[in-house]
Design a protein around this motif. Structure first.
Motif, PDB file in Angstrom:
ATOM      1  N   VAL A 115     -27.749 -25.287  -5.054  1.00  0.00           N
ATOM      2  CA  VAL A 115     -27.577 -23.853  -4.796  1.00  0.00           C
ATOM      3  C   VAL A 115     -26.096 -23.533  -4.982  1.00  0.00           C
ATOM      4  O   VAL A 115     -25.231 -24.282  -4.515  1.00  0.00           O
ATOM      5  N   ASN A 116     -25.813 -22.415  -5.638  1.00  0.00           N
ATOM      6  CA  ASN A 116     -24.424 -22.045  -5.878  1.00  0.00           C
ATOM      7  C   ASN A 116     -23.783 -21.386  -4.666  1.00  0.00           C
ATOM      8  O   ASN A 116     -24.369 -20.506  -4.035  1.00  0.00           O
ATOM      9  N   LEU A 117     -22.575 -21.818  -4.361  1.00  0.00           N
ATOM     10  CA  LEU A 117     -21.699 -21.159  -3.391  1.00  0.00           C
ATOM     11  C   LEU A 117     -20.869 -20.203  -4.239  1.00  0.00           C
ATOM     12  O   LEU A 117     -20.236 -20.630  -5.214  1.00  0.00           O
ATOM     13  N   ARG A 118     -20.886 -18.909  -3.915  1.00  0.00           N
ATOM     14  CA  ARG A 118     -20.315 -17.898  -4.800  1.00  0.00           C
ATOM     15  C   ARG A 118     -19.131 -17.159  -4.179  1.00  0.00           C
ATOM     16  O   ARG A 118     -18.977 -17.142  -2.967  1.00  0.00           O
ATOM     17  N   SER A 119     -18.365 -16.499  -5.023  1.00  0.00           N
ATOM     18  CA  SER A 119     -17.195 -15.741  -4.571  1.00  0.00           C
ATOM     19  C   SER A 119     -17.562 -14.377  -3.997  1.00  0.00           C
ATOM     20  O   SER A 119     -16.726 -13.710  -3.403  1.00  0.00           O
ATOM     21  N   TYR A 134     -18.243 -25.831   2.168  1.00  0.00           N
ATOM     22  CA  TYR A 134     -18.875 -27.064   1.690  1.00  0.00           C
ATOM     23  C   TYR A 134     -17.875 -27.846   0.856  1.00  0.00           C
ATOM     24  O   TYR A 134     -17.268 -27.301  -0.071  1.00  0.00           O
ATOM     25  N   ASN A 135     -17.690 -29.097   1.200  1.00  0.00           N
ATOM     26  CA  ASN A 135     -16.878 -30.024   0.398  1.00  0.00           C
ATOM     27  C   ASN A 135     -15.492 -29.463   0.042  1.00  0.00           C
ATOM     28  O   ASN A 135     -15.069 -29.523  -1.098  1.00  0.00           O
ATOM     29  N   GLY A 136     -14.832 -28.861   1.041  1.00  0.00           N
ATOM     30  CA  GLY A 136     -13.474 -28.358   0.836  1.00  0.00           C
ATOM     31  C   GLY A 136     -13.382 -26.969   0.238  1.00  0.00           C
ATOM     32  O   GLY A 136     -12.286 -26.494  -0.041  1.00  0.00           O
ATOM     33  N   LYS A 137     -14.507 -26.308   0.027  1.00  0.00           N
ATOM     34  CA  LYS A 137     -14.506 -24.979  -0.590  1.00  0.00           C
ATOM     35  C   LYS A 137     -15.257 -23.977   0.281  1.00  0.00           C
ATOM     36  O   LYS A 137     -16.160 -24.336   1.030  1.00  0.00           O
ATOM     37  N   PHE A 138     -14.868 -22.703   0.142  1.00  0.00           N
ATOM     38  CA  PHE A 138     -15.495 -21.605   0.870  1.00  0.00           C
ATOM     39  C   PHE A 138     -16.130 -20.628  -0.106  1.00  0.00           C
ATOM     40  O   PHE A 138     -15.590 -20.392  -1.188  1.00  0.00           O
ATOM     41  N   GLY A 139     -17.245 -20.044   0.291  1.00  0.00           N
ATOM     42  CA  GLY A 139     -17.894 -19.035  -0.523  1.00  0.00           C
ATOM     43  C   GLY A 139     -19.150 -18.526   0.156  1.00  0.00           C
ATOM     44  O   GLY A 139     -19.466 -18.912   1.285  1.00  0.00           O
ATOM     45  N   TYR A 140     -19.858 -17.647  -0.527  1.00  0.00           N
ATOM     46  CA  TYR A 140     -21.093 -17.076  -0.008  1.00  0.00           C
ATOM     47  C   TYR A 140     -22.301 -17.834  -0.543  1.00  0.00           C
ATOM     48  O   TYR A 140     -22.334 -18.200  -1.711  1.00  0.00           O
ATOM     49  N   ILE A 141     -23.295 -18.013   0.331  1.00  0.00           N
ATOM     50  CA  ILE A 141     -24.545 -18.642  -0.056  1.00  0.00           C
ATOM     51  C   ILE A 141     -25.689 -17.787   0.490  1.00  0.00           C
ATOM     52  O   ILE A 141     -25.624 -17.314   1.629  1.00  0.00           O
ATOM     53  N   SER A 142     -26.703 -17.585  -0.328  1.00  0.00           N
ATOM     54  CA  SER A 142     -27.841 -16.784   0.115  1.00  0.00           C
ATOM     55  C   SER A 142     -28.526 -17.463   1.295  1.00  0.00           C
ATOM     56  O   SER A 142     -28.789 -18.666   1.275  1.00  0.00           O
ATOM     57  N   ASP A 143     -28.823 -16.669   2.312  1.00  0.00           N
ATOM     58  CA  ASP A 143     -29.487 -17.171   3.513  1.00  0.00           C
ATOM     59  C   ASP A 143     -30.871 -17.741   3.201  1.00  0.00           C
ATOM     60  O   ASP A 143     -31.385 -18.555   3.956  1.00  0.00           O
ATOM     61  N   THR A 144     -31.436 -17.352   2.071  1.00  0.00           N
ATOM     62  CA  THR A 144     -32.790 -17.780   1.730  1.00  0.00           C
ATOM     63  C   THR A 144     -32.868 -19.249   1.328  1.00  0.00           C
ATOM     64  O   THR A 144     -33.961 -19.782   1.145  1.00  0.00           O
ATOM     65  N   LEU A 195     -21.672 -22.638   8.355  1.00  0.00           N
ATOM     66  CA  LEU A 195     -21.740 -21.177   8.307  1.00  0.00           C
ATOM     67  C   LEU A 195     -20.805 -20.563   9.336  1.00  0.00           C
ATOM     68  O   LEU A 195     -20.815 -20.972  10.498  1.00  0.00           O
ATOM     69  N   TYR A 196     -20.001 -19.588   8.900  1.00  0.00           N
ATOM     70  CA  TYR A 196     -19.055 -18.896   9.782  1.00  0.00           C
ATOM     71  C   TYR A 196     -19.545 -17.508  10.175  1.00  0.00           C
ATOM     72  O   TYR A 196     -19.479 -17.118  11.323  1.00  0.00           O
ATOM     73  N   CYS A 197     -19.962 -16.727   9.168  1.00  0.00           N
ATOM     74  CA  CYS A 197     -20.359 -15.334   9.388  1.00  0.00           C
ATOM     75  C   CYS A 197     -21.229 -14.904   8.212  1.00  0.00           C
ATOM     76  O   CYS A 197     -21.447 -15.676   7.293  1.00  0.00           O
ATOM     77  N   TYR A 198     -21.722 -13.676   8.263  1.00  0.00           N
ATOM     78  CA  TYR A 198     -22.585 -13.197   7.180  1.00  0.00           C
ATOM     79  C   TYR A 198     -22.191 -11.796   6.751  1.00  0.00           C
ATOM     80  O   TYR A 198     -21.567 -11.042   7.483  1.00  0.00           O
ATOM     81  N   ASP A 199     -22.588 -11.457   5.529  1.00  0.00           N
ATOM     82  CA  ASP A 199     -22.496 -10.101   4.980  1.00  0.00           C
ATOM     83  C   ASP A 199     -23.820  -9.803   4.297  1.00  0.00           C
ATOM     84  O   ASP A 199     -24.612 -10.702   4.042  1.00  0.00           O
ATOM     85  N   ARG A 200     -24.035  -8.544   3.992  1.00  0.00           N
ATOM     86  CA  ARG A 200     -25.231  -8.145   3.245  1.00  0.00           C
ATOM     87  C   ARG A 200     -24.831  -7.959   1.784  1.00  0.00           C
ATOM     88  O   ARG A 200     -23.716  -7.562   1.476  1.00  0.00           O
ATOM     89  N   GLY A 201     -25.758  -8.280   0.899  1.00  0.00           N
ATOM     90  CA  GLY A 201     -25.495  -8.155  -0.531  1.00  0.00           C
ATOM     91  C   GLY A 201     -26.786  -8.039  -1.301  1.00  0.00           C
ATOM     92  O   GLY A 201     -27.755  -7.440  -0.829  1.00  0.00           O
TER      93      GLY A 201
END
Length: 113
Positions: free
Chosen positions: A41-45, A89-99, A65-71
């Motif tokens: 699964v992609n962790l996205r900007s 994940y593995n030294g990187k931060f980004g958004y991942i779909s909750d699904t 997981l730290y927090c969430y936003d809607r998109g």
């Protein structure tokens, strides 16, 4: 000076209300990523599938997981949702779909970003 029963009742109600409001969300923490196909699964900007890919998370791995936003609304292993979690994940931060993240809930489990 004696504290009135009414004041005590008001304070107890306020504490119960505060505890109830803060326990809507679980604490930030580690949650497992899963897909039906076993693909990463992609962790996205950003909070959509056209946002840049920061890194990929293999199915079965944990993200923090730290927090969430809607998109963008996405359908994944755990249903359809517009919730995107800000994750590490593995030294990187980004958004991942909750699904694709097993949280045990159809609602956000962390506070809003």
């Amino acid at each position: 000076m004696a504290i009135s029963k009414k004041w005590k009742a008001t304070m107890v109600a306020a504490v119960v209300s505060l505890v109830s409001a803060t326990s809507i969300y679980a604490a930030a923490g580690w949650y497992q990523v899963n897909t039906n196909s076993g693909t990463p699964v992609n962790l996205r900007s950003g909070t959509n599938t056209s946002a840049g890919v920061v890194t990929s998370v293999p199915s079965g791995q944990n993200v923090y997981l730290y927090c969430y936003d809607r998109g963008q609304t996405v359908t994944g292993k755990y249903g359809t949702s517009n919730v995107w979690n800000w994750a590490y994940y593995n030294g990187k931060f980004g958004y991942i779909s909750d699904t694709y993240v097993y949280t045990g809930s159809d609602q956000p489990v962390v506070p809003k970003c």
